[in-house]
Design an enzyme around this catalytic site. Structure first.
Site, PDB file in Angstrom:
ATOM      1  N   HIS A   1      42.164  -2.543  31.801  1.00  0.00           N
ATOM      2  CA  HIS A   1      42.363  -1.921  33.102  1.00  0.00           C
ATOM      3  C   HIS A   1      43.561  -2.467  33.867  1.00  0.00           C
ATOM      4  CE1 HIS A   1      38.575  -0.415  31.970  1.00  0.00           C
ATOM      5  NE2 HIS A   1      37.808  -1.333  32.523  1.00  0.00           N
TER       6      HIS A   1
ATOM      7  N   ASP B   1      42.211   5.111  29.133  1.00  0.00           N
ATOM      8  CA  ASP B   1      41.331   4.071  29.647  1.00  0.00           C
ATOM      9  C   ASP B   1      40.585   4.711  30.812  1.00  0.00           C
ATOM     10  OD1 ASP B   1      40.147   1.800  30.656  1.00  0.00           O
ATOM     11  OD2 ASP B   1      42.007   0.955  31.429  1.00  0.00           O
ATOM     12  N   HIS B   2      39.270   4.656  30.821  1.00  0.00           N
ATOM     13  CA  HIS B   2      38.489   5.325  31.869  1.00  0.00           C
ATOM     14  C   HIS B   2      38.880   4.853  33.268  1.00  0.00           C
ATOM     15  CE1 HIS B   2      35.725   2.019  33.011  1.00  0.00           C
ATOM     16  NE2 HIS B   2      35.954   1.608  31.774  1.00  0.00           N
TER      17      HIS B   2
END
Length: 136
Positions: free
Chosen positions: A75, A12-13
């Site tokens: 996130h 996940d960035h």
């Protein structure tokens, strides 16, 4: 079809942010913290997501895919698992990725499903003013 799970690297960035990357180091490399940061000593962890701006041109994306799906499901759950997982059996070398993933999955499996009566939904003030939103 062409790759097994072992050959796929998922990230996940949001996990690339320096503060998020430091969570694992802070938790498992600090002997003092490791002894007190556990289920016997911590009753509650609250994850708060706050940005100093509104949708900032992302309203169309959020309107189509949903901010809950983007921010909460991806996130914040990633951060939650890093904050609450037990120490993985290894954190570097062969098998570290699987060990970290397994520790995070254990946390997710322990969370009871969210009930609709426990949820409050809202919308940013001025959300519909974002020019990228088509369904006004």
């Amino acid at each position: 079809q062409y790759f097994t799970e072992k050959h796929i690297y998922r990230i996940d960035h949001y996990l690339g942010k320096e503060m998020v990357q430091n969570l694992t180091v802070m938790r498992f490399s600090n002997i003092w913290l490791e002894r007190i940061w556990n289920r016997d000593n911590v009753r509650t962890i609250i994850c708060t997501f706050k940005e100093p701006f509104g949708t900032d041109g992302r309203g169309g994306y959020f309107d189509q895919y949903g901010i809950i799906r983007d921010i909460l499901q991806n996130h914040l759950l990633q951060v939650l698992t890093l904050l609450t997982m037990e120490a993985p059996i290894c954190v570097e070398g062969e098998g570290a990725g699987d060990a970290i993933r397994d520790s995070k999955v254990t946390v997710l499996k322990s969370i009871p499903p969210i009930e609709l009566e426990d949820v409050v939904l809202g919308q940013y003030e001025g959300y519909a003013d974002d020019p990228t939103i088509e369904n006004k």
